[in-house]
Design a protein around this motif. Structure first.
Motif, PDB file in Angstrom:
ATOM      1  N   ASP A   1       0.855  -1.188   0.000  1.00 23.24           N
ATOM      2  CA  ASP A   1       0.000   0.000   0.000  1.00 23.24           C
ATOM      3  C   ASP A   1       0.897   1.247   0.000  1.00 23.24           C
ATOM      4  O   ASP A   1       2.115   1.150  -0.038  1.00 23.24           O
ATOM      5  CB  ASP A   1      -0.905  -0.023   1.236  1.00 23.24           C
ATOM      6  N   ASN A   2       0.295   2.405   0.058  1.00 13.77           N
ATOM      7  CA  ASN A   2       1.071   3.641  -0.124  1.00 13.77           C
ATOM      8  C   ASN A   2       1.638   4.245   1.146  1.00 13.77           C
ATOM      9  O   ASN A   2       2.374   5.229   1.077  1.00 13.77           O
ATOM     10  CB  ASN A   2       0.190   4.690  -0.821  1.00 13.77           C
ATOM     11  N   HIS A   3       1.290   3.711   2.280  1.00 11.64           N
ATOM     12  CA  HIS A   3       1.691   4.350   3.536  1.00 11.64           C
ATOM     13  C   HIS A   3       3.176   4.736   3.577  1.00 11.64           C
ATOM     14  O   HIS A   3       3.534   5.888   3.802  1.00 11.64           O
ATOM     15  CB  HIS A   3       1.359   3.422   4.720  1.00 11.64           C
ATOM     16  N   LEU A   4       4.035   3.755   3.350  1.00 11.21           N
ATOM     17  CA  LEU A   4       5.461   4.001   3.571  1.00 11.21           C
ATOM     18  C   LEU A   4       6.060   4.899   2.474  1.00 11.21           C
ATOM     19  O   LEU A   4       6.972   5.678   2.732  1.00 11.21           O
ATOM     20  CB  LEU A   4       6.212   2.667   3.661  1.00 11.21           C
ATOM     21  N   TYR A   5       5.512   4.790   1.272  1.00 12.49           N
ATOM     22  CA  TYR A   5       5.985   5.681   0.209  1.00 12.49           C
ATOM     23  C   TYR A   5       5.696   7.127   0.599  1.00 12.49           C
ATOM     24  O   TYR A   5       6.511   8.024   0.407  1.00 12.49           O
ATOM     25  CB  TYR A   5       5.292   5.343  -1.118  1.00 12.49           C
ATOM     26  N   ILE A   6       4.519   7.328   1.186  1.00  9.98           N
ATOM     27  CA  ILE A   6       4.129   8.692   1.539  1.00  9.98           C
ATOM     28  C   ILE A   6       4.980   9.231   2.688  1.00  9.98           C
ATOM     29  O   ILE A   6       5.448  10.372   2.634  1.00  9.98           O
ATOM     30  CB  ILE A   6       2.618   8.735   1.874  1.00  9.98           C
ATOM     31  N   SER A   7       5.224   8.427   3.703  1.00 10.54           N
ATOM     32  CA  SER A   7       6.044   8.968   4.796  1.00 10.54           C
ATOM     33  C   SER A   7       7.461   9.264   4.306  1.00 10.54           C
ATOM     34  O   SER A   7       8.070  10.247   4.713  1.00 10.54           O
ATOM     35  CB  SER A   7       6.024   8.057   6.025  1.00 10.54           C
ATOM     36  N   CYS A   8       7.985   8.429   3.423  1.00 12.75           N
ATOM     37  CA  CYS A   8       9.315   8.708   2.868  1.00 12.75           C
ATOM     38  C   CYS A   8       9.293   9.991   2.029  1.00 12.75           C
ATOM     39  O   CYS A   8      10.212  10.816   2.124  1.00 12.75           O
ATOM     40  CB  CYS A   8       9.801   7.544   2.003  1.00 12.75           C
TER      41      CYS A   8
END
Ligand code: FES
Ligand code: FES
Lengths: 778, 188
Positions: free
Chosen positions: A256-263
């Motif tokens: 999912d996109n969670h970690l891409y977004i925090s990075c």
């Protein structure tokens, strides 16, 4: 490096393999000391928040972040325009970290904010202006396949993300031999992992140019690689450190996109950012279990032999593609190796819909087909007038078999699992008769399953590596990049290292996974960590032992072969008084001219192979098997099902730690019961209706059956570390069909659509053909 | 952001007195985690249904994700960090280690605090009472079987402690990973 070497050779040296030792992380976990991602505290960390689409399908006409940026304390507001616009996805790259031009499900990430305090982040989120132009949407995969349906991705016509066909033997000839043919449609539903720790991450970026990432991710090195690609960074600029992880079950593969977004937020602000999912974020935008529609037709000879199988699988991909192509392939193929069948044909279609994207969840597509196939087995038993246990035993795969898809089954406890679970619910010789009292009907049912212990896929690699350091005080540190998401891998590795090395378990520590200091490992997936990671640890420990023996041989002026290590002592076999401690040997090796530490190195890649173009091949190094039996009580007035007793036997090869193995079985069985009976992500026009734990019920302590029994079957696999195979996912698969079969036994009504709710059963019991009293199939 | 009125909060946490300035809408769980850095208390749902945030307030189990911090004024709060005394684990903690009553451990602090309240109220619960008593604490990993067993073993350990078997105190044991005894073997 040993590739596929048989590893069960030398006997253990500390007696700790097979023991119920306490976990290495016990004290941290019972005292609250264990730090999970959201517990990581960094100075001046910013708070991240995500804006999601309220529409299932819409064009993004305008995203205006100017007002949001002006909120005091806000450090960044990002949209797709602030990103490299590189889509991610392990197999089909169709997911942008922030939506590009279009949103395709309710929950799709549109923008994100980083601010000094939470209130500022929330305020900014509200001030982002988005203009949407709604587009027609489609929610049902069968409708999405039909001509004229709204299209989700221009390059995937017909909304087909992926499809496959597999054929073996002669299906037509097989069906011609059949005395009985069972044909039925089964549907399975979306369920959520419901790990207790919501996905969380802390990402720090500064002048070193490196992103340091602490996240609740289950595959440290794969996460590093996937992030690197989508963020357009060299992998070594991403330093992933795995904190304690609060359960994963396939849901923390970071598809999912969670970690891409925090990075992205950390990169944009050049600061540290913490992003913690709310439980609602999880329900609307994680990657739940793939719903399926399975049309299954199976032919049986008069003696019960399966002669042909034909299936059509439609898997609901949702709006974007995570690992679903391979999940669907698993649904299509894996259960075929449960039985000795030869003729089969399967078509699978993975179809986009405007709903939450689906993904891997404990079983990886396998529980879906097992529900269908194992229901059909009971339906067939009834037609054939055969005992369902006998029918399964008649067809069961055995050790030494090469299955229809080319699996080489080296160890197999399937028949034993079936017999032992059945016996446990009173099935001795024959199935016990269904019972009745008042409005209650009782019945028993069983089902079985198979799975893998790792699966060769990634660049023709399915291995692991490890280091085993022996410190100068004799204590041992195992370094592995596999990580631990709660299943207890670190404990298992400590036991394996202690046993191989010949030191007490208490002397072994296992580090957390860290991409800068632990060797490569692919992490928790495909039930591989004990089997593959454990073998790498064993090889590394053997290397350290060899070094210790050579060191001591030099000191003693003896031959290494004449020495042995046990309980932390190195001694001469013939002259046991000639002995020193592991600590003394390690110390002597360092503190001398040209000294060096004792560090054992190990790598192991299983004796499996990539499948060929037709999906034929021995894809895993070992195959676990299992069975589950349930006793249920159905209230014919209400349709309510109560599971009185559930028994699960798993062929684990060898239980390195029976306490942990039982824990895997018990937890998996209860998750399986949730899948069978009460859990369902309800969706209406693309909106999740029950995005929280009060409306989406997982079982609580008082809901579990009065009797839950785990049985360990240990045929000792020739390739497993001390004989162990994978376990975690296997145990979920047979639960739903066992319950469905028990319900059918109790009341005669067959539920073919999960979950088996009181409403469905109430309706089924009032259908004319099912309203007759229970007719036991013997 | 409008500046908000902060209020004085005096409370005791794990035996230590604290004077804090908090906003009236702040939740107890956030004050424990973010102000006092007691991150053993977890947030699993935020709406009072999972029990991961369970702490004791004047001995009562409370979902700290629903409780306002200001409501703890003048009260004594016990979190998971307050259970072990002088490096010695509480018998409930020992029992969870010995029986494998956790896997990922995320539910564990709340579960143990829930069990603590249960056993304070009812030192000899039946299995049914344990099931009912812990039903406000969700666990996704264990299937509860070993949690129930842990609580049963904790009952025994607490009884032994009460009986004051001076020669055989319940201790963390010599092994570094161990809970009770030598570390070789769990509760059975
Ligand atoms: S976080 Fe408080 S009950 Fe779930
Ligand atoms: S141990 Fe993981 S939720 Fe309970």
């Amino acid at each position: 490096m040993s590739t596929g070497a048989r590893t069960v050779t030398a006997p253990g040296r500390s007696g700790v393999v097979g023991a119920r030792v306490p976990r290495v992380d016990g004290k941290e976990k019972v005292t609250g000391e264990a730090a999970y991602a959201a517990d990581i505290a960094l100075p001046r960390v910013l708070v991240g928040k995500v804006l999601r689409s309220p529409y299932p399908h819409a064009r993004l006409l305008r995203v205006d972040t100017s007002k949001a940026r002006r909120v005091p304390g806000v450090k960044a507001v990002i949209t797709a325009e602030d990103t490299p616009k590189i889509p991610h996805g392990l197999f089909v790259k169709d997911t942008y970290p922030l939506a590009l031009e279009r949103v395709r499900y309710v929950g799709d990430e549109v923008a994100a904010v980083a601010a000094a305090i939470e209130e500022a982040a929330s305020e900014a989120l509200e001030l982002i202006e988005v203009e949407y132009e709604e587009l027609p949407a489609v929610f049902d995969p069968l409708e999405a396949m039909a001509p004229g349906a709204p299209q989700l991705h221009a390059d995937r016509p017909g909304n087909i993300a992926y499809q496959l066909s597999v054929e073996r033997g002669d299906v037509e000839a097989g069906f011609r031999q059949a005395a009985h043919v069972i044909e039925e449609r089964f549907t399975t539903h979306a369920t959520y992992h419901a790990y207790l720790e919501p996905i969380a991450s802390v990402v720090s970026y500064g002048h070193t140019g490196k992103l340091t990432v602490w996240a609740s991710a289950q595959e440290p090195f794969m996460t590093q690689a996937e992030l690197a690609e989508a963020l357009h960074l060299p992998p070594s600029d991403i330093h992933f450190i795995q904190p304690h992880v609060g359960g994963a079950f396939g849901g923390k593969t970071m598809d999912d996109n969670h970690l891409y977004i925090s990075c992205l937020l950390a990169l944009k602000t050049r600061a540290a950012v913490k992003l913690v999912n709310t439980r609602e974020d999880e329900f609307v935008a994680s990657r739940p279990r793939v719903p399926t529609v399975i049309d299954l037709k199976v032919g049986f000879a008069g003696d019960g032999a399966i002669v042909a199988k034909e299936a059509r699988v439609v898997s609901d991909n949702g709006a974007y593609t995570s690992r679903t192509p391979v999940i669907m392939r698993t649904t299509c193929i894996r259960a075929d190796s449960l039985y000795r069948l030869q003729n089969l044909r399967t078509h699978g279609y993975l179809v986009y819909t405007n709903k939450i994207p689906t993904g891997s969840m404990r079983g990886f597509g396998n529980p879906q087909m097992h529900f269908a196939l194992e229901s059909v087995m009971d339906m067939a038993a009834r037609e054939l007038g055969m005992d369902p246990l006998a029918l399964r035993l008649r067809n069961a795969t055995q050790a030494g078999d090469v299955t229809v898809h080319g699996w080489r089954v080296a160890s197999c406890g399937l028949s034993e699992c079936l017999e032992r679970t059945a016996a446990e619910v009173g099935w001795r010789g024959a199935r016990p008769a269904p019972g009745a009292s008042g409005t209650k009907r009782r019945g028993v049912g069983l089902a079985c399953a198979t799975h893998v212990s790792g699966r060769r896929h990634f660049g023709n690699y399915d291995g692991s590596s490890a280091l085993v350091k022996v410190n100068e005080d004799g204590r041992v540190v195992v370094l592995s990049g596999e990580g631990d998401v709660g299943q207890g891998s670190r404990t298992i590795f400590a036991q394996i290292a202690a046993e191989e090395l010949g030191v007490p378990y208490e002397d072994v520590d296992v580090t957390m996974a860290d991409t800068e200091s632990t060797p490569f490992g692919m992490g928790s997936h495909a039930s591989k960590v004990t089997f593959v990671g454990g073998n790498a640890v064993r090889v590394a420990a053997a290397d350290a032992r060899r070094q210790l023996l050579e060191i001591t041989a030099r000191l003693f002026e003896a031959r290494a072969e004449d020495l042995a290590i046990q309980d932390g002592r190195i001694f001469h076999r013939e002259l046991p008084q000639r002995a020193l401690t592991v600590a003394e040997a390690a110390k002597a090796h360092i503190y001398r001219q040209g000294g060096e530490p004792v560090i054992g190195k190990g790598a192991w890649d299983p004796p499996s192979e990539l499948h060929d173009k037709t999906f034929y091949g021995n894809i895993s190094g070992a195959y676990p098997f299992g069975a589950c039996a349930a006793e249920v009580e159905v209230d014919v007035e209400s349709g309510e099902v109560k599971v009185l007793r559930i028994v699960s036997a798993a062929d684990v090869g060898r239980a390195i730690n029976p306490m942990l193995a039982e824990g895997q079985i018990e937890g998996g069985v209860i998750q399986g019961l949730g899948y069978a009976l009460c859990e369902e992500i309800r969706n209406e026009e693309g909106r999740v209706l029950n995005p929280n734990f009060s409306d989406y019920r997982i079982m609580a302590c008082e809901d579990i059956p009065v009797e839950v029994k785990a049985i360990l079957v240990e045929p000792v696999d020739p390739y497993g570390p001390f004989g162990a195979k994978g376990l975690g996912e296997l145990v979920v698969a047979p639960v739903a069909p066992a319950v469905a079969n028990a319900v059918a036994h109790a009341v005669g009504a067959r539920i073919t659509s999960l979950p088996i709710t009181a409403e469905k059963l109430f309706t089924a019991l009032r259908r004319p053909q099912a309203s007759r009293p229970a007719t036991p199939n013997r | 952001m409008s500046p908000r009125q902060k209020r004085q909060l005096s409370l005791e946490v794990n035996g230590e007195p604290y004077e804090l300035l908090v906003e009236p809408h702040w939740l107890l769980v956030d004050v424990l985690r973010d102000q006092l850095h007691l991150t053993g208390t977890k947030i699993g749902c935020g709406i009072g249904v999972c029990g991961a945030c369970t702490v004791l307030v004047d001995g009562q189990a409370v979902s700290s994700c629903l409780a306002l911090a200001v409501d703890a004024h003048g009260k004594a709060v016990t979190t998971i960090e307050g259970l072990a005394r002088e490096g010695r684990l509480h018998p409930i903690q020992q029992a969870f280690i010995a029986c494998g009553g956790f896997q990922c451990g995320f539910c564990t602090p709340g579960m143990i605090m829930g069990a603590k309240e249960l056993l304070d109220r009812n030192p000899a619960p039946t299995e049914e009472e344990i099931r009912a008593g812990l039903s406000g604490n969700l666990c996704r990993c264990t299937g509860y079987v070993k949690i129930i067993e842990s609580v049963q073993v904790a009952v025994r350990l607490l009884q032994e402690e009460m009986a004051g078997e001076a020669g055989a105190p319940v201790s963390p044991g010599p092994g570094r990973h161990a809970a009770v005894g030598s570390g070789q073997g769990g509760a059975r």
